[in-house]
Design a protein around this motif. Structure first.
Motif, mmCIF file in Angstrom:
data_model
loop_
_atom_site.group_PDB
_atom_site.id
_atom_site.type_symbol
_atom_site.label_atom_id
_atom_site.label_comp_id
_atom_site.label_asym_id
_atom_site.label_seq_id
_atom_site.Cartn_x
_atom_site.Cartn_y
_atom_site.Cartn_z
ATOM 1 N N PHE A 72 39.003 23.384 35.159
ATOM 2 C CA PHE A 72 39.475 24.528 35.951
ATOM 3 C C PHE A 72 38.367 25.162 36.788
ATOM 4 C CE2 PHE A 72 42.446 23.905 32.579
ATOM 5 C CZ PHE A 72 43.679 24.243 33.099
ATOM 6 N N LYS A 73 37.281 24.434 36.962
ATOM 7 C CA LYS A 73 36.170 24.968 37.749
ATOM 8 C C LYS A 73 36.631 25.259 39.183
ATOM 9 C CE LYS A 73 31.351 24.143 39.054
ATOM 10 N NZ LYS A 73 30.194 23.225 38.968
ATOM 11 N N GLY A 74 36.377 26.485 39.638
ATOM 12 C CA GLY A 74 36.783 26.889 40.982
ATOM 13 C C GLY A 74 38.147 27.547 41.040
ATOM 14 N N SER A 75 38.858 27.573 39.892
ATOM 15 C CA SER A 75 40.201 28.166 39.901
ATOM 16 C C SER A 75 40.412 29.183 38.783
ATOM 17 C CB SER A 75 41.258 27.065 39.805
ATOM 18 O OG SER A 75 41.116 26.345 38.589
ATOM 19 N N LEU A 76 39.347 29.551 38.084
ATOM 20 C CA LEU A 76 39.488 30.536 37.004
ATOM 21 C C LEU A 76 39.708 31.926 37.597
ATOM 22 C CD1 LEU A 76 36.578 29.341 34.690
ATOM 23 C CD2 LEU A 76 39.030 29.083 34.253
ATOM 24 N N PRO A 77 40.501 32.750 36.942
ATOM 25 C CA PRO A 77 40.756 34.097 37.467
ATOM 26 C C PRO A 77 39.546 35.009 37.274
ATOM 27 C CG PRO A 77 41.793 33.847 35.339
ATOM 28 C CD PRO A 77 41.239 32.497 35.683
ATOM 29 N N ARG A 78 39.465 36.046 38.099
ATOM 30 C CA ARG A 78 38.391 37.023 37.926
ATOM 31 C C ARG A 78 38.635 37.823 36.656
ATOM 32 N NH1 ARG A 78 36.117 40.125 43.208
ATOM 33 N NH2 ARG A 78 35.378 38.312 44.381
ATOM 34 N N PRO A 79 37.583 38.269 35.998
ATOM 35 C CA PRO A 79 37.774 39.032 34.761
ATOM 36 C C PRO A 79 38.340 40.434 34.992
ATOM 37 C CG PRO A 79 35.452 38.906 35.327
ATOM 38 C CD PRO A 79 36.166 37.987 36.253
ATOM 39 N N CYS A 80 38.149 40.983 36.213
ATOM 40 C CA CYS A 80 38.699 42.302 36.528
ATOM 41 C C CYS A 80 38.778 42.476 38.034
ATOM 42 C CB CYS A 80 37.871 43.424 35.888
ATOM 43 S SG CYS A 80 36.222 43.587 36.616
ATOM 44 N N VAL A 81 39.486 43.519 38.453
ATOM 45 C CA VAL A 81 39.610 43.828 39.883
ATOM 46 C C VAL A 81 38.438 44.708 40.309
ATOM 47 C CG1 VAL A 81 41.026 44.945 41.633
ATOM 48 C CG2 VAL A 81 42.120 43.675 39.769
ATOM 49 N N GLY A 82 37.743 44.337 41.389
ATOM 50 C CA GLY A 82 36.622 45.135 41.871
ATOM 51 C C GLY A 82 35.797 44.372 42.879
ATOM 52 N N ASP A 83 34.707 45.007 43.336
ATOM 53 C CA ASP A 83 33.808 44.405 44.330
ATOM 54 C C ASP A 83 32.539 43.913 43.655
ATOM 55 O OD1 ASP A 83 35.549 45.071 46.418
ATOM 56 O OD2 ASP A 83 34.698 47.096 46.540
ATOM 57 N N ILE A 84 32.140 42.684 43.996
ATOM 58 C CA ILE A 84 30.914 42.119 43.427
ATOM 59 C C ILE A 84 29.703 42.763 44.104
ATOM 60 C CG2 ILE A 84 29.535 40.020 43.129
ATOM 61 C CD1 ILE A 84 32.146 38.441 42.994
ATOM 62 N N LYS A 85 28.881 43.411 43.315
ATOM 63 C CA LYS A 85 27.696 44.100 43.843
ATOM 64 C C LYS A 85 26.399 43.367 43.496
ATOM 65 C CE LYS A 85 29.938 47.500 45.669
ATOM 66 N NZ LYS A 85 29.956 47.681 47.138
ATOM 67 N N VAL A 102 25.313 29.867 33.994
ATOM 68 C CA VAL A 102 25.716 29.138 35.203
ATOM 69 C C VAL A 102 26.307 30.154 36.189
ATOM 70 C CG1 VAL A 102 26.140 26.943 34.041
ATOM 71 C CG2 VAL A 102 27.992 28.606 34.229
ATOM 72 N N ASP A 103 26.350 29.782 37.453
ATOM 73 C CA ASP A 103 26.839 30.699 38.498
ATOM 74 C C ASP A 103 28.348 30.914 38.335
ATOM 75 O OD1 ASP A 103 27.437 32.169 40.711
ATOM 76 O OD2 ASP A 103 26.570 30.784 42.169
ATOM 77 N N PRO A 104 28.781 32.115 37.956
ATOM 78 C CA PRO A 104 30.221 32.351 37.727
ATOM 79 C C PRO A 104 31.069 32.169 38.991
ATOM 80 C CG PRO A 104 28.894 34.121 36.786
ATOM 81 C CD PRO A 104 27.992 33.320 37.651
ATOM 82 N N GLN A 105 30.480 32.467 40.146
ATOM 83 C CA GLN A 105 31.287 32.418 41.382
ATOM 84 C C GLN A 105 31.713 31.008 41.745
ATOM 85 O OE1 GLN A 105 28.720 35.552 43.677
ATOM 86 N NE2 GLN A 105 30.737 35.443 44.649
ATOM 87 N N LYS A 106 30.990 30.016 41.247
ATOM 88 C CA LYS A 106 31.397 28.635 41.481
ATOM 89 C C LYS A 106 32.574 28.232 40.589
ATOM 90 C CE LYS A 106 26.864 26.971 42.983
ATOM 91 N NZ LYS A 106 25.748 26.025 42.709
ATOM 92 N N TRP A 107 32.839 29.051 39.581
ATOM 93 C CA TRP A 107 33.930 28.758 38.644
ATOM 94 C C TRP A 107 35.166 29.619 38.904
ATOM 95 C CZ3 TRP A 107 33.860 25.325 34.337
ATOM 96 C CH2 TRP A 107 32.696 24.570 34.240
ATOM 97 N N LEU A 108 34.942 30.791 39.460
ATOM 98 C CA LEU A 108 36.075 31.708 39.696
ATOM 99 C C LEU A 108 36.790 31.375 40.994
ATOM 100 C CD1 LEU A 108 34.372 35.107 38.742
ATOM 101 C CD2 LEU A 108 35.761 33.615 37.266
ATOM 102 N N ALA A 109 38.097 31.605 41.005
ATOM 103 C CA ALA A 109 38.893 31.381 42.231
ATOM 104 C C ALA A 109 38.503 32.413 43.261
ATOM 105 C CB ALA A 109 40.379 31.483 41.919
ATOM 106 N N ARG A 110 38.528 31.998 44.538
ATOM 107 C CA ARG A 110 38.224 32.946 45.620
ATOM 108 C C ARG A 110 39.453 33.767 45.941
ATOM 109 N NH1 ARG A 110 34.797 29.253 49.953
ATOM 110 N NH2 ARG A 110 33.061 28.733 48.538
ATOM 111 N N ASN A 111 39.277 35.055 46.056
ATOM 112 C CA ASN A 111 40.412 35.943 46.380
ATOM 113 C C ASN A 111 40.567 36.058 47.873
ATOM 114 O OD1 ASN A 111 40.836 36.322 43.669
ATOM 115 N ND2 ASN A 111 39.754 38.275 43.590
#
Length: 356
Positions: free
Chosen positions: A232-245, A347-356
Motif C-alpha cells: 500500500f505504499k503511496g496510498s496509505l491515508p493521512r493520520p489526521c487532517v491538517g497542514d504539514i509544517k 522512512v519518509d512518511p510522505q512517500k507512503w501516504l496518499a497525496r490529497n
C-alpha cells in the motif's frame, strides 16, 4: 463450517469488486473517448472562430475604405452644389442685365416703328444704339449660353455624385450587414465553445470521480487479498487532517525523522493501517505516544496526543480512531508528530501516504 462460510463470502466480495472495477474501467474508457471527441470538436470550433475573426478584420478594412470613399463622394457632392449656387447667382446677374438691356431697347424700337419716316439724324442715332445694344446683347447671350452649359454640366455632375453616393451607401450597408452576420456567427461559435467547455468540465469531474472510485475499489481489493503494508505504499491515508509544517529530513540540524502536522484544534488521529498497539504511554520529549506494529517489521508512531483511546496489545483497524491531537511544542499549536519505521529505521512518511 463458519470459516468456510466466511471464506466463501470473502471470495464472493472479491469477485464482485473485480467486476465493479472492470465495469468502472469500461465507463472510464467511454468517458475518455467522449472527452477526446469534445476536445476535437472544440479545436474545430476554435479554427472556425479564427477564420471568422480573420474575415471580420477583412470586412472592417473594407468598411473603412468604403467609408473613406463615401466621405470623398459626399465632399464632391457638396462642392458641386456650392458651384451650382454660385453659377445660379451668376446666371441671375446675367438675366438681370439682359432684362435691363431689353428694357432700354424696346422704347427705341417702339419709337423707330412710330417714326419710321423721321429725320436721318434720328435714324442714324437709333441705328448706332441698336448696333451697340445688339453687340451687348450678343455678348450677354454668349455668356448666358456658357453659363447654361456649365449649369447643365454641374447638374449632371450632381446627378452622377448622387448616384455614386447611393451606390456607396448601399455598398456600406451590405458590408455592415456582412459584418453583423459574421458577428452573429462568432457569438454562436463562442456560445457553442462555452457549452462544450462546460460539458468537458462536467465529464472531467465525472472521470476524476470514476478514477477515484477505481482507486478505492483497488484499495478494498488489496485489503481483502492482502494486509501487507508494503503493498500500500503511496496510498496509505493521512493520520489526521491538517497542514504539514515539518518534513522528513534525517540529516537536518536538528534531524527530523518524521513529519509535523499542524491541526485546527484537537482533531481525530487514525491508524494508517491494520496493526497492533505496542506502546501507549508518555515518551520523553514527545508527550503521549502511541506506536502500532503493522507486521513485516513496519511501525507507525503518533506523538503529542492529547489523549488516546486504545490500549497496549489491542488490535486496530485501518482508519480506526486511536486518539486526539494535542499541543505540539515546536508549532506552538495543536498538531501531530508522525513517524513510519522499518526495522526501527525511520522512512519518509510522505512517500507512503496518499497525496490529497
Amino acid at each position: 463450517m463458519q470459516g468456510c462460510v466466511s471464506s466463501a463470502f470473502a471470495d464472493s466480495t472479491v469477485e464482485r469488486l473485480k467486476d465493479e472495477i472492470k465495469d468502472t474501467k469500461q465507463t472510464v474508457k467511454k468517458q475518455k473517448h467522449e472527452l477526446l471527441k469534445l476536445t476535437r470538436e472544440e479545436r474545430s470550433m476554435f479554427g472556425e472562430l479564427a477564420a471568422i475573426e480573420d474575415r471580420i478584420l477583412g470586412v472592417e478594412r473594407e468598411l473603412f475604405r468604403q467609408e473613406d470613399d463615401l466621405a470623398g463622394i459626399l465632399e464632391d457632392e457638396r462642392a458641386a452644389k456650392a458651384d451650382q449656387l454660385i453659377l445660379e447667382d451668376e446666371l441671375e446677374k446675367i438675366a438681370t442685365k439682359l432684362r435691363s438691356m431689353l428694357t432700354q431697347i424696346w422704347p427705341i424700337h417702339s419709337r423707330k416703328l412710330e417714326n419710321k419716316f423721321g429725320s436721318l439724324e434720328d435714324w442714324e442715332e437709333a441705328d448706332r444704339k441698336f448696333v451697340w445694344l445688339a453687340s451687348l446683347y450678343n455678348d450677354a447671350k454668349v455668356e448666358l449660353d456658357k453659363a447654361s452649359e456649365k449649369a447643365d454640366q454641374i447638374t449632371e455632375n450632381i446627378k452622377v455624385q448622387k448616384e455614386l453616393r447611393l451606390k456607396a451607401e448601399k455598398k456600406l450597408a451590405e458590408i455592415n450587414g456582412t459584418k453583423d452576420n459574421l458577428l452573429d456567427d462568432k457569438l454562436s461559435l463562442l456560445s457553442g465553445i462555452k457549452g462544450i467547455r462546460a460539458l468537458k468540465i462536467s465529464r472531467e469531474q465525472e472521470l476524476k470521480g470514476l478514477l477515484e472510485t477505481i482507486n478505492k475499489l483497488n484499495y478494498k481489493l488489496k485489503s481483502l487479498t492482502s494486509k501487507k503494508i508494503a503493498n500500500f505504499k503511496g496510498s496509505l491515508p493521512r493520520p489526521c487532517v491538517g497542514d504539514i509544517k515539518y518534513r522528513f529530513e534525517p540529516s537536518g540540524k536538528p534531524p527530523v525523522r518524521g513529519i509535523g502536522i499542524q491541526t485546527t484544534g484537537n482533531v481525530d488521529v487514525k491508524s494508517i493501517f491494520w496493526g497492533k498497539v505496542v506502546h501507549n504511554d508518555t515518551l520523553r520529549g514527545f508527550g503521549r505516544v502511541v506506536i502500532i506494529y503493522h507486521g513485516y517489521n513496519y511501525y507507525s508512531l503518533y506523538a503529542y496526543l492529547a489523549e488516546s483511546f486504545v490500549k497496549t496489545g489491542q488490535e486496530v483497524e485501518k482508519d480506526e480512531i486511536i486518539g486526539k491531537t494535542g499541543y505540539y511544542p515546536n508549532l506552538k499549536e495543536t498538531g501531530l508528530y508522525f513517524e513510519l519505521r522499518f526495522h526501527q529505521k525511520p522512512v519518509d512518511p510522505q512517500k507512503w501516504l496518499a497525496r490529497n
